[in-house]
Design a protein around this motif. Structure first.
Motif, mmCIF file in Angstrom:
data_model
loop_
_atom_site.group_PDB
_atom_site.id
_atom_site.type_symbol
_atom_site.label_atom_id
_atom_site.label_comp_id
_atom_site.label_asym_id
_atom_site.label_seq_id
_atom_site.Cartn_x
_atom_site.Cartn_y
_atom_site.Cartn_z
ATOM 1 N N ASP A 160 0.861 -1.191 0.000
ATOM 2 C CA ASP A 160 0.000 0.000 0.000
ATOM 3 C C ASP A 160 0.890 1.231 0.000
ATOM 4 O O ASP A 160 1.904 1.269 0.697
ATOM 5 C CB ASP A 160 -0.900 0.016 1.234
ATOM 6 N N MET A 161 0.477 2.228 -0.749
ATOM 7 C CA MET A 161 1.304 3.438 -0.832
ATOM 8 C C MET A 161 0.419 4.686 -0.773
ATOM 9 O O MET A 161 -0.665 4.727 -1.371
ATOM 10 C CB MET A 161 2.104 3.447 -2.134
ATOM 11 N N ALA A 162 0.890 5.682 -0.046
ATOM 12 C CA ALA A 162 0.176 6.968 0.045
ATOM 13 C C ALA A 162 1.176 8.097 -0.102
ATOM 14 O O ALA A 162 2.363 7.939 0.202
ATOM 15 C CB ALA A 162 -0.549 7.066 1.386
ATOM 16 N N ILE A 163 0.678 9.223 -0.577
ATOM 17 C CA ILE A 163 1.516 10.424 -0.673
ATOM 18 C C ILE A 163 0.785 11.581 0.002
ATOM 19 O O ILE A 163 -0.393 11.477 0.327
ATOM 20 C CB ILE A 163 1.816 10.810 -2.144
ATOM 21 N N SER A 177 -2.828 13.137 3.573
ATOM 22 C CA SER A 177 -2.322 11.831 3.176
ATOM 23 C C SER A 177 -3.389 11.163 2.311
ATOM 24 O O SER A 177 -4.504 10.932 2.760
ATOM 25 C CB SER A 177 -2.039 10.989 4.426
ATOM 26 N N ILE A 178 -3.040 10.888 1.037
ATOM 27 C CA ILE A 178 -4.022 10.283 0.128
ATOM 28 C C ILE A 178 -3.479 8.958 -0.404
ATOM 29 O O ILE A 178 -2.303 8.843 -0.740
ATOM 30 C CB ILE A 178 -4.384 11.205 -1.059
ATOM 31 N N GLY A 179 -4.348 7.987 -0.490
ATOM 32 C CA GLY A 179 -3.963 6.709 -1.063
ATOM 33 C C GLY A 179 -3.559 6.883 -2.507
ATOM 34 O O GLY A 179 -4.083 7.744 -3.227
ATOM 35 N N CYS A 180 -2.615 6.061 -2.935
ATOM 36 C CA CYS A 180 -2.036 6.244 -4.257
ATOM 37 C C CYS A 180 -2.032 4.922 -5.038
ATOM 38 O O CYS A 180 -2.284 4.908 -6.229
ATOM 39 C CB CYS A 180 -0.609 6.717 -4.046
ATOM 40 N N ASN A 320 -6.675 9.197 3.241
ATOM 41 C CA ASN A 320 -7.911 9.204 2.460
ATOM 42 C C ASN A 320 -7.822 8.159 1.343
ATOM 43 O O ASN A 320 -7.105 8.345 0.368
ATOM 44 C CB ASN A 320 -8.136 10.608 1.872
ATOM 45 N N TRP A 321 -8.541 7.067 1.520
ATOM 46 C CA TRP A 321 -8.598 6.014 0.487
ATOM 47 C C TRP A 321 -9.917 6.083 -0.276
ATOM 48 O O TRP A 321 -10.206 5.202 -1.093
ATOM 49 C CB TRP A 321 -8.454 4.622 1.132
ATOM 50 N N LEU A 322 -10.752 7.098 0.012
ATOM 51 C CA LEU A 322 -12.071 7.199 -0.629
ATOM 52 C C LEU A 322 -11.933 7.852 -2.000
ATOM 53 O O LEU A 322 -12.413 8.965 -2.252
ATOM 54 C CB LEU A 322 -13.027 7.999 0.263
ATOM 55 N N LEU A 323 -11.232 7.176 -2.862
ATOM 56 C CA LEU A 323 -10.966 7.681 -4.207
ATOM 57 C C LEU A 323 -11.306 6.583 -5.204
ATOM 58 O O LEU A 323 -11.384 5.410 -4.834
ATOM 59 C CB LEU A 323 -9.482 8.047 -4.337
ATOM 60 N N ASP A 324 -11.478 6.983 -6.466
ATOM 61 C CA ASP A 324 -11.716 5.967 -7.494
ATOM 62 C C ASP A 324 -10.499 5.055 -7.603
ATOM 63 O O ASP A 324 -9.360 5.536 -7.678
ATOM 64 C CB ASP A 324 -11.978 6.644 -8.840
ATOM 65 N N HIS A 325 -10.762 3.741 -7.609
ATOM 66 C CA HIS A 325 -9.690 2.754 -7.727
ATOM 67 C C HIS A 325 -9.640 2.252 -9.171
ATOM 68 O O HIS A 325 -10.614 1.665 -9.650
ATOM 69 C CB HIS A 325 -9.930 1.571 -6.787
ATOM 70 N N MET A 326 -8.536 2.469 -9.846
ATOM 71 C CA MET A 326 -8.404 2.058 -11.252
ATOM 72 C C MET A 326 -7.535 0.791 -11.323
ATOM 73 O O MET A 326 -6.325 0.860 -11.139
ATOM 74 C CB MET A 326 -7.770 3.179 -12.074
ATOM 75 N N PRO A 327 -8.159 -0.364 -11.577
ATOM 76 C CA PRO A 327 -7.342 -1.582 -11.675
ATOM 77 C C PRO A 327 -6.622 -1.638 -13.021
ATOM 78 O O PRO A 327 -7.125 -1.126 -14.022
ATOM 79 C CB PRO A 327 -8.375 -2.711 -11.557
#
Lengths: 355, 383
Positions: A160-163, A177-180, A320-327
């Motif tokens: 898992d990575m965040a920036i 801090s946002i999930g990346c 913040n992981w509440l973002l669109d997840h693009m597989p």
């Protein structure tokens, strides 16, 4: 010679670098040829304002890249046999793909094709490594918090990575801090038979041949296929923005470096079908990820069963992981332990140099 | 190097263009004695580069102000005020939102003297060197290092109230090596701690406070005077001849290494920037006798300390305490703008190419608005 005036603030891990017992996970991801061409055009092929004496094109056939996560437990500068104040531990994540670099002569003819690797984005959790990468060889590396966990089975792998960045650009927005990125293997994943996987996919077979030729997972520090240099040559656009005109660079150059892996062990392969790789589309990172992987359907939540961790500083609001997840589709996964060496070869071209 | 070279923009670029606007900044400032010899050493290494006659200036410590200051700044909001560029093709930086961060730096006032009679008058000016600076935000460290000539380290910075109400506790943890032994790995370690008692007046701590400028300004008469002045910033500026930072023009060495030969520079320039403190308010003083400031003189941190402190020749591995001569806190809005490359040094090149041309723009800030009356702009393409 104009001497660089050293200080404690610039004395970061000068190359070459040596990493002992590097733990590597490489995800082979198919990538659209046109997206590679667009990247090469803006970074390497367009005049700025002079034309570099090189021209870069994608490889023929189906194009792939490598999404790599490397944990370096003992990573040292070996610059002029430096001893002491030279060793760090860090984890990096980068995206790289092979291209063909031609020399261009005065008659604008392309010759001397050579395979090199391009690294469009990179992240690291050590500020010293980030400063070195950005300021010396020019990768626009970003500081990140990276969690890399390997358990007793392949299915336990979680990265898992965040920036620090902006979920949404807005004059009232605050950085956080946002999930990346999230990666993992499915709980049912087991080691795959490489030959069986490659037999059914000629394109992937050809790409794995490229990796083997570059010694990515078969490496020996000093030996290479006949007629080839050992390791992977990486070409980087090194640029620093001008403070007076944001559209201009105070310095811009193309830098060549070389990565070599040796003493490969614990080699394992996994099917891409057993893998989940998701990019999170914040406004800070969406452009970067879509420029490389295109615009794809997204999920509102992660498809990985485990909850993402808090990767911000202690005492700060949750990541913040509440973002669109693009597989993204993964063709093959390679994991291994190795020793690695990284050298700068030379500056290939400096823009704006008057003779 | 004068040909415009396009920069490849991306939304993820960490190089956020200036100017910057920082409203509502809380500043805690601590003054301590500094060795003039150390300051001169710093000037000679990082600023007085090359032959004095060719470069046309010399930096020296300000003999009348033998103090350095440590500033802890808490920025709740940082905004890039860069006007949108037509070529940007993205959301303007000013419309993306704000970041917040903490910052700590050591500031030392310097005089830059023009060499020769005429330049002594027109080019002499006060500037501030920042021999140590660290920040808590990665983007800020990248901007400072790559664009502004400020060697910002990335740190964990604590900036909070201490044991007593209205007191201050600050600390910095930096990546460092605990010793110089081969194979020792870098780790986050405490570099600096500062503790105070409450702001004056207070019954806590040493009584009565020593009468320095800090305690003097706390007096009833001085406070009346402060209240009568429209802008505390203007007052402080006039009172201290600009030495309490209400408008700091920082100077730093901005340089890029040669990738393959890291001991060589491919770009080297002195860059100045203005940090203008406006709406200075809520100025309060600490009793300097009750300020505990201590640096960690261990391992790699010794290299940092010896730049601005009279530490022993070798690292002691012990805390190094520093006596504070004055300490205060205030709030202000800060604008960080008016960047200038005052001296671009010629760079030697390989392949039979001549060195890149140097340039100078050394006019002192007071003379800058007047220079048009007294002849053409000078200094372009000096060797």
């Amino acid at each position: 010679m104009t001497a660089f005036i050293d200080s404690f603030s610039t004395d970061q891990l000068l190359p070459p670098w040596y990493s002992a017992d590097m733990r590597m996970w490489s995800f082979i991801v198919p990538v659209d040829r046109q997206l590679i061409e667009a990247h090469l055009k803006t970074r390497f092929n367009e005049p700025a304002p002079d034309q570099a004496p090189y021209f870069y094109t994608p490889l023929p056939g189906k194009t792939y890249g490598l999404l790599c996560v490397a944990r370096h437990d003992t990573f040292s500068s070996i610059y002029e046999k430096k001893v002491g104040l030279d060793t760090v531990s860090h984890t990096e994540l980068y995206w790289t793909f092979p291209v063909i670099r031609y020399r261009v002569n005065a008659d604008n003819l392309r010759h001397d094709p050579q395979q090199v690797w391009i690294q469009p984005f990179a992240f690291d959790n050590s500020s010293y490594v980030m400063f070195s990468a950005r300021e010396i060889w020019g990768t626009e590396m970003e500081m990140a918090a990276v969690s890399m966990e390997e358990g007793s089975t392949p299915g336990d792998l979680r990265i898992d990575m965040a920036i620090e960045g902006m979920a949404k650009f807005d004059p009232k927005a605050r950085s956080q801090s946002i999930g990346c990125m999230r990666m993992g293997l499915k709980s049912t994943a087991t080691k795959a038979d490489l030959h069986a996987l490659l037999e059914s996919d000629d394109d992937l077979n050809a790409f794995v041949d490229i990796l083997m030729g570059a010694g990515v997972f078969t490496g020996d520090f000093d030996h290479a296929a006949p007629g080839r240099e050992p390791g992977m040559e990486v070409n980087t656009l090194r640029q620093f923005r001008d403070v007076f005109n944001m559209d201009c660079a105070a310095y811009r150059a193309i830098v060549a470096s070389r990565t070599r892996h040796g003493n490969i062990r614990d080699l394992a392969f996994f099917s891409g079908e057993d893998t989940l790789v998701e990019f999170l589309l914040s406004d800070s990172m969406k452009e970067t990820f879509q420029a490389m992987f295109g615009q794809r359907a997204c999920h509102p939540h992660s498809q990985l069963p485990t909850k993402p961790p808090h990767l911000g500083a202690p005492g700060t609001p949750p990541t913040n992981w509440l973002l669109d997840h693009m597989p993204v589709e993964v063709a093959l996964v390679i994991s291994y332990t190795a020793d690695a060496r990284f050298d700068i070869i030379r500056t290939l071209h400096t823009y704006g140099q008057k003779t | 190097m004068s040909t415009p070279i396009p920069y490849v923009q991306s939304a993820a670029s960490q190089q956020v263009p200036p100017p910057y606007h920082f409203p509502g900044v809380t500043v805690n400032t601590f003054y301590f004695n500094v060795s003039m010899a150390k300051v001169q050493e710093y000037c000679d290494r990082y600023l007085n580069i090359g032959d004095e006659k060719t470069r046309g200036y010399v930096y020296r410590p300000l003999a009348a102000w033998p103090y350095a200051s440590v500033l802890f700044l808490d920025y709740p909001t940082m905004i890039s005020a860069a006007p949108a560029s037509e070529q940007l093709g993205e959301v303007a930086y000013a419309d993306r939102g704000a970041i917040s961060q903490t910052e700590v730096f050591v500031a030392i006032p310097l005089m830059r003297y023009g060499v020769g009679a005429a330049r002594f008058i027109t080019d002499t000016t006060l500037e501030w060197a920042l021999p140590f600076i660290c920040v808590g935000n990665p983007m800020s460290s990248v901007c400072g290092r790559e664009m502004l000539g400020l060697g910002k380290l990335l740190a964990d910075i604590e900036n909070t109230e201490g044991k007593y109400p209205d007191s201050f506790r600050g600390s910095i943890s930096l990546p460092g090596w605990p010793d110089t032994e081969p194979g020792t790995k870098q780790a986050m370690q405490e570099f600096l701690t500062i503790d105070t008692k409450p702001v004056l007046p207070t019954t806590a701590g040493t009584q009565p406070p020593r009468r320095t400028m800090a305690s003097l300004l706390e007096g009833r008469e001085a406070m009346k005077l402060l209240g009568g002045v429209a802008s505390a910033a203007n007052f402080i500026d006039s009172f201290s001849l600009g030495l309490i930072p209400t408008s700091m023009r920082t100077v730093g060495l901005k340089q890029y290494r040669d990738a393959a030969h890291p001991h060589r520079a491919v770009y080297q320039a002195l860059v100045t920037c203005r940090a203008q403190y406006t709406r200075v308010r809520d100025v309060q003083f600490y009793n300097e006798r009750d300020v505990d400031m201590s640096f960690n003189d261990a391992g790699s941190f010794h290299q940092i300390l010896k730049v601005f402190l009279d530490v022993p020749e070798k690292a002691t591995g012990l805390p190094f305490s520093v006596n504070t001569v004055a300490a205060c806190r205030f709030m202000a809005d800060i604008n960080f703008d008016t960047m200038r490359v005052i001296r671009e040094f010629p760079i030697d090149r390989d392949g039979g190419l001549p060195p890149t041309p140097g340039s100078s723009d050394l006019i002192g800030r007071w003379y800058r608005p007047l220079r048009g009356f007294f002849g053409p702009r000078r200094g372009v393409h000096t060797p």
